[in-house]
Scaffold this motif. Structure first.
Motif, PDB file in Angstrom:
ATOM      1  N   LYS A 136       0.871  -1.235  -0.091  1.00 18.52           N
ATOM      2  CA  LYS A 136      -0.064  -0.175  -0.049  1.00 18.52           C
ATOM      3  C   LYS A 136       0.841   1.243  -0.067  1.00 18.52           C
ATOM      4  CE  LYS A 136      -3.991  -2.264   2.430  1.00 18.52           C
ATOM      5  NZ  LYS A 136      -4.749  -2.342   3.517  1.00 18.52           N
ATOM      6  N   ILE A 137       2.104   1.204   0.594  1.00 17.80           N
ATOM      7  CA  ILE A 137       2.998   2.337   0.579  1.00 17.80           C
ATOM      8  C   ILE A 137       4.333   2.025   0.020  1.00 17.80           C
ATOM      9  CG2 ILE A 137       3.846   4.167   2.244  1.00 17.80           C
ATOM     10  CD1 ILE A 137       1.846   3.067   4.128  1.00 17.80           C
ATOM     11  N   LYS A 138       5.010   2.974  -0.718  1.00 19.67           N
ATOM     12  CA  LYS A 138       6.259   2.847  -1.019  1.00 19.67           C
ATOM     13  C   LYS A 138       7.176   4.040  -0.621  1.00 19.67           C
ATOM     14  CE  LYS A 138       8.929   2.095  -5.354  1.00 19.67           C
ATOM     15  NZ  LYS A 138       9.029   2.244  -6.847  1.00 19.67           N
ATOM     16  N   VAL A 139       8.368   3.747   0.050  1.00 16.35           N
ATOM     17  CA  VAL A 139       9.092   4.895   0.711  1.00 16.35           C
ATOM     18  C   VAL A 139      10.156   4.847  -0.244  1.00 16.35           C
ATOM     19  CG1 VAL A 139      10.408   5.213   2.528  1.00 16.35           C
ATOM     20  CG2 VAL A 139       8.417   4.334   3.009  1.00 16.35           C
ATOM     21  N   LYS A 140      10.744   6.133  -0.609  1.00 16.05           N
ATOM     22  CA  LYS A 140      11.718   6.211  -1.434  1.00 16.05           C
ATOM     23  C   LYS A 140      12.898   7.356  -0.362  1.00 16.05           C
ATOM     24  CE  LYS A 140      13.474   8.301  -5.432  1.00 16.05           C
ATOM     25  NZ  LYS A 140      13.408   9.074  -6.809  1.00 16.05           N
ATOM     26  N   TYR A 141      13.999   6.653  -0.126  1.00 18.78           N
ATOM     27  CA  TYR A 141      14.849   7.774   0.312  1.00 18.78           C
ATOM     28  C   TYR A 141      15.734   8.727  -0.549  1.00 18.78           C
ATOM     29  CZ  TYR A 141      18.935   9.126   3.154  1.00 18.78           C
ATOM     30  OH  TYR A 141      19.844   9.807   3.862  1.00 18.78           O
ATOM     31  N   VAL A 142      15.745  10.003  -0.014  1.00 16.69           N
ATOM     32  CA  VAL A 142      16.365  10.697  -0.833  1.00 16.69           C
ATOM     33  C   VAL A 142      17.345  11.546   0.074  1.00 16.69           C
ATOM     34  CG1 VAL A 142      16.083  12.979  -2.054  1.00 16.69           C
ATOM     35  CG2 VAL A 142      14.109  11.413  -2.053  1.00 16.69           C
ATOM     36  N   LEU A 143      18.544  11.439  -0.317  1.00 17.63           N
ATOM     37  CA  LEU A 143      19.780  12.308   0.400  1.00 17.63           C
ATOM     38  C   LEU A 143      19.652  13.478   0.028  1.00 17.63           C
ATOM     39  CD1 LEU A 143      22.587  12.034   1.953  1.00 17.63           C
ATOM     40  CD2 LEU A 143      23.558  11.629  -0.351  1.00 17.63           C
ATOM     41  N   GLN A 144      19.812  14.364   1.064  1.00 21.53           N
ATOM     42  CA  GLN A 144      19.711  15.679   1.096  1.00 21.53           C
ATOM     43  C   GLN A 144      21.019  16.392   1.621  1.00 21.53           C
ATOM     44  OE1 GLN A 144      17.829  17.562  -0.645  1.00 21.53           O
ATOM     45  NE2 GLN A 144      16.064  16.607  -0.877  1.00 21.53           N
ATOM     46  N   GLU A 145      21.961  17.178   1.052  1.00 18.85           N
ATOM     47  CA  GLU A 145      22.831  17.868   1.749  1.00 18.85           C
ATOM     48  C   GLU A 145      22.307  19.272   2.150  1.00 18.85           C
ATOM     49  OE1 GLU A 145      26.257  18.268  -0.834  1.00 18.85           O
ATOM     50  OE2 GLU A 145      26.474  16.114  -0.921  1.00 18.85           O
ATOM     51  N   ASP A 146      22.659  19.896   3.463  1.00 22.70           N
ATOM     52  CA  ASP A 146      22.122  20.889   3.796  1.00 22.70           C
ATOM     53  C   ASP A 146      20.682  20.687   3.990  1.00 22.70           C
ATOM     54  OD1 ASP A 146      22.326  23.536   4.841  1.00 22.70           O
ATOM     55  OD2 ASP A 146      22.083  24.643   3.158  1.00 22.70           O
ATOM     56  N   MET A 147      20.316  19.721   4.585  1.00 23.98           N
ATOM     57  CA  MET A 147      18.807  19.208   4.812  1.00 23.98           C
ATOM     58  C   MET A 147      18.127  20.355   5.439  1.00 23.98           C
ATOM     59  SD  MET A 147      17.515  15.610   6.339  1.00 23.98           S
ATOM     60  CE  MET A 147      17.998  16.014   8.008  1.00 23.98           C
ATOM     61  N   ILE A 148      18.643  20.631   6.671  1.00 23.46           N
ATOM     62  CA  ILE A 148      17.562  21.674   7.398  1.00 23.46           C
ATOM     63  C   ILE A 148      17.410  22.802   6.508  1.00 23.46           C
ATOM     64  CG2 ILE A 148      17.364  23.240   9.514  1.00 23.46           C
ATOM     65  CD1 ILE A 148      17.299  20.098   9.892  1.00 23.46           C
ATOM     66  N   THR A 149      18.220  23.427   5.892  1.00 25.19           N
ATOM     67  CA  THR A 149      17.923  24.603   5.136  1.00 25.19           C
ATOM     68  C   THR A 149      16.850  24.355   3.936  1.00 25.19           C
ATOM     69  OG1 THR A 149      20.347  25.644   5.390  1.00 25.19           O
ATOM     70  CG2 THR A 149      18.857  26.456   3.544  1.00 25.19           C
ATOM     71  N   LYS A 150      17.114  23.052   3.433  1.00 22.03           N
ATOM     72  CA  LYS A 150      16.266  23.023   2.344  1.00 22.03           C
ATOM     73  C   LYS A 150      14.772  22.498   2.905  1.00 22.03           C
ATOM     74  CE  LYS A 150      19.783  21.068  -1.118  1.00 22.03           C
ATOM     75  NZ  LYS A 150      20.123  19.828  -1.596  1.00 22.03           N
ATOM     76  N   PHE A 151      14.938  22.000   4.152  1.00 22.34           N
ATOM     77  CA  PHE A 151      13.603  21.323   4.680  1.00 22.34           C
ATOM     78  C   PHE A 151      12.610  22.704   5.021  1.00 22.34           C
ATOM     79  CE2 PHE A 151      11.602  20.936   8.951  1.00 22.34           C
ATOM     80  CZ  PHE A 151      10.474  20.171   8.834  1.00 22.34           C
ATOM     81  N   LEU A 152      13.290  23.730   5.510  1.00 21.67           N
ATOM     82  CA  LEU A 152      12.716  25.120   6.019  1.00 21.67           C
ATOM     83  C   LEU A 152      12.111  25.742   4.716  1.00 21.67           C
ATOM     84  CD1 LEU A 152      15.100  26.412   8.942  1.00 21.67           C
ATOM     85  CD2 LEU A 152      12.815  25.141   9.084  1.00 21.67           C
ATOM     86  N   THR A 153      12.949  25.663   3.523  1.00 22.63           N
ATOM     87  CA  THR A 153      12.395  26.553   2.542  1.00 22.63           C
ATOM     88  C   THR A 153      11.275  25.547   1.895  1.00 22.63           C
ATOM     89  OG1 THR A 153      14.537  26.866   1.923  1.00 22.63           O
ATOM     90  CG2 THR A 153      13.157  26.770   0.082  1.00 22.63           C
ATOM     91  N   ALA A 154      11.648  24.135   1.894  1.00 20.40           N
ATOM     92  CA  ALA A 154      10.243  23.461   1.524  1.00 20.40           C
ATOM     93  C   ALA A 154       8.972  23.473   2.261  1.00 20.40           C
ATOM     94  CB  ALA A 154      10.671  21.962   1.427  1.00 20.40           C
ATOM     95  N   ALA A 155       8.969  23.803   3.500  1.00 19.23           N
ATOM     96  CA  ALA A 155       8.166  23.753   4.408  1.00 19.23           C
ATOM     97  C   ALA A 155       7.221  25.177   4.063  1.00 19.23           C
ATOM     98  CB  ALA A 155       8.508  24.035   5.928  1.00 19.23           C
ATOM     99  N   THR A 156       7.570  26.002   3.422  1.00 21.03           N
ATOM    100  CA  THR A 156       6.946  27.328   2.874  1.00 21.03           C
ATOM    101  C   THR A 156       6.331  27.090   1.411  1.00 21.03           C
ATOM    102  OG1 THR A 156       8.807  28.596   2.714  1.00 21.03           O
ATOM    103  CG2 THR A 156       7.918  28.640   4.510  1.00 21.03           C
ATOM    104  N   SER A 157       7.204  26.223   0.694  1.00 22.63           N
ATOM    105  CA  SER A 157       6.903  26.239  -0.606  1.00 22.63           C
ATOM    106  C   SER A 157       6.077  25.084  -1.160  1.00 22.63           C
ATOM    107  CB  SER A 157       8.159  26.250  -1.353  1.00 22.63           C
ATOM    108  OG  SER A 157       9.045  25.313  -1.186  1.00 22.63           O
ATOM    109  N   GLY A 158       5.767  23.998  -0.276  1.00 22.07           N
ATOM    110  CA  GLY A 158       5.093  22.943  -0.644  1.00 22.07           C
ATOM    111  C   GLY A 158       5.605  21.921  -1.024  1.00 22.07           C
ATOM    112  N   GLY A 159       7.020  21.747  -1.027  1.00 23.12           N
ATOM    113  CA  GLY A 159       7.837  20.556  -1.335  1.00 23.12           C
ATOM    114  C   GLY A 159       8.287  19.947  -0.462  1.00 23.12           C
ATOM    115  N   SER A 160       7.444  19.873   0.829  1.00 26.68           N
ATOM    116  CA  SER A 160       8.083  19.209   2.024  1.00 26.68           C
ATOM    117  C   SER A 160       8.215  17.698   1.946  1.00 26.68           C
ATOM    118  CB  SER A 160       7.212  19.451   3.180  1.00 26.68           C
ATOM    119  OG  SER A 160       7.496  18.898   4.253  1.00 26.68           O
ATOM    120  N   PRO A 161       9.124  16.858   2.461  1.00 25.26           N
ATOM    121  CA  PRO A 161       9.135  15.524   2.626  1.00 25.26           C
ATOM    122  C   PRO A 161       8.207  14.931   3.247  1.00 25.26           C
ATOM    123  CG  PRO A 161      10.780  16.162   3.781  1.00 25.26           C
ATOM    124  CD  PRO A 161      10.219  17.322   3.168  1.00 25.26           C
TER     125      PRO A 161
END
Length: 441
Positions: free
Chosen positions: A81-106
């Motif tokens: 029912k669910i498929k997980v994909k791991y995505v390696l992210q450098e500078d993860m926190i910065t990208k996460f905070l950006t994604a949190a406001t732009s709709g691209g959150s993991p």
């Protein structure tokens, strides 16, 4: 907590997970029989619903990335029912905070737990309390301190993946040569360090005790019976007798007993581990170094004991580790929770991860496995975790420690500032930083 080591760990263990397949065929639907006037019955149809795909972000590459992919693959094979994909992210926190406001959150993230108090107030994490209640997850299966570190404002934001704390590594061969037992108190630590130190003229050949990590002040302060912040978490709490005991003891070890020389380990050459080569007889480090010392220290016979107690018998070590959290911007929170629950609330799955990564698991039932319970090198860490404390949950704590206290302690270690001045300036600068970085500011 961050882990400083100069030798890379190469993991070679492989394990398999017997995943129970729950795959089912698509739902069969058929229309009721039509009146006889209908020229032909409707054909029955079959449809298989595609699995929901969720993204799993982490900033571990190399062997860590392989281990995360292994867990995602094992989960994917266990159901359809669910498929997980791991995505390696450098500078993860910065990208996460950006994604949190732009709709691209993991959908789910690998998370250094100490960050929770800093980012939960920004409303970028999704609480999991309702999930725990719905699925009857027992909070007693996890260390209270680890859950506390994943909490903020009375809400829990994830489950612990790993737990760690520093313990004392000692060279068994060198101890045996001097007829010494592993130290249990500061006095015994001082005596052993003095006897194991070797000088040739003004050149230090072997240090009895590594003193290179000033960031362990928090741990030593606990052993002196103190704490870094006041109980209300508003002010620093080290400019007192307990803080002075720590710096006075460090002064004895470094300047009076001369068991260490500032810069000694850096002067041994890049890539050289002083404990592996026998240049240091004792050192504080964490469980992440066990496999490294076993692999690269072929001539190293070492032991591990919990941190020695301070003058009043107090125990102390700092608990750290990682967890899994669900971002508030996740589009598939329920599915992300299913993956988190499968991994971190199931003994077999937790052990698959722990034995492969050689990390102490955050799920306590897994620690009862003989792999951990019966290994004399793991047990001291498990004993230490029973009293280890997390870093204070103030959003400005890391800034206070890194920018307020540590520069002053460095001046003290270099002999450029006395203990009283060090603690006073550390307090003054630290309190300002705590206030400037308080929640809501």
């Amino acid at each position: 907590m961050k882990k400083w080591m100069t030798v890379l760990t190469a993991l070679s263990l492989t394990f398999s997970l017997a995943a129970c397949s729950t795959k089912t065929g698509g739902e069969q639907t058929a229309e009721s029989k039509k009146p006889e006037t209908t020229t032909a019955p409707a054909a029955s149809t079959a449809a298989t619903k595609a699995p929901v795909e969720i993204t799993f972000w982490g900033d571990w590459g190399g062997e860590g990335e392989k281990q995360f992919v292994m867990m995602a693959d094992a989960f994917n094979k266990s159901q359809d029912k669910i498929k997980v994909k791991y995505v390696l992210q450098e500078d993860m926190i910065t990208k996460f905070l950006t994604a949190a406001t732009s709709g691209g959150s993991p959908d789910i993230m690998f998370w250094d737990r100490w960050r929770t108090s800093l980012y939960a107030s920004k409303n970028v994490l999704h609480p999991i309390d309702d999930y725990l209640k719905k699925d009857n997850i027992n909070r007693g299966d996890y260390y209270d301190e680890a859950l506390k570190e994943l909490s903020s404002g009375g809400k829990l934001y994830g489950l612990p993946l790993t737990v760690d704390a520093r313990a004392l590594f000692y060279n068994k061969k060198l101890f045996a040569e001097k007829g010494l037992a592993p130290p249990k108190t500061w006095d015994e630590l001082q005596n052993a360090a003095k006897q194991l130190t070797v000088w040739e003229g003004d050149k230090l050949i072997r240090s009895g005790m590594s003193m290179q990590d000033n960031g362990l002040f928090n741990m030593w302060l606990q052993q002196a019976g103190g704490s870094m912040l006041t109980s209300d978490l508003k002010k620093t709490n080290f400019n007192n007798e307990q803080g002075k005991q720590v710096l006075d003891f460090w002064d004895k070890l470094i300047n009076k007993d001369k068991v260490y020389k500032v810069g000694f380990e850096k002067g041994l050459g890049e890539g050289t581990d002083a404990f592996v080569t026998g240049k240091v007889a004792m050192t504080y480090t964490g469980p992440w170094m066990l496999s490294t010392y076993k692999k690269y220290g072929k001539d190293l016979d070492f032991g591990v004991v919990p941190p020695p107690t301070g003058p009043g018998g107090a125990k102390g070590s700092v608990m750290g580790g990682f967890g899994l959290v669900i971002p508030a911007g996740s589009k598939h929170k329920d599915e992300a929770w299913e993956f988190e629950k499968w991994w971190l609330a199931n003994k077999d799955n937790t052990l698959l991860w722990a034995k492969t990564s050689l990390n102490l698991p955050g799920f306590k039932p897994a620690l009862q496995d003989p792999f951990f319970k019966d290994d004399p090198n793991w047990k001291p860490f498990m004993d230490t975790l029973e009293f280890a404390k997390i870093r204070p949950q103030h959003p400005g704590y890391s800034v206070m420690e890194g920018d307020g206290l540590m520069p002053n302690i460095e001046l003290f270690i270099q002999g450029k500032q006395d203990a009283a001045t060090t603690l006073k300036k550390g307090q003054e600068q630290g309190d300002k930083l705590l206030d400037q970085n308080a929640a809501g500011k």
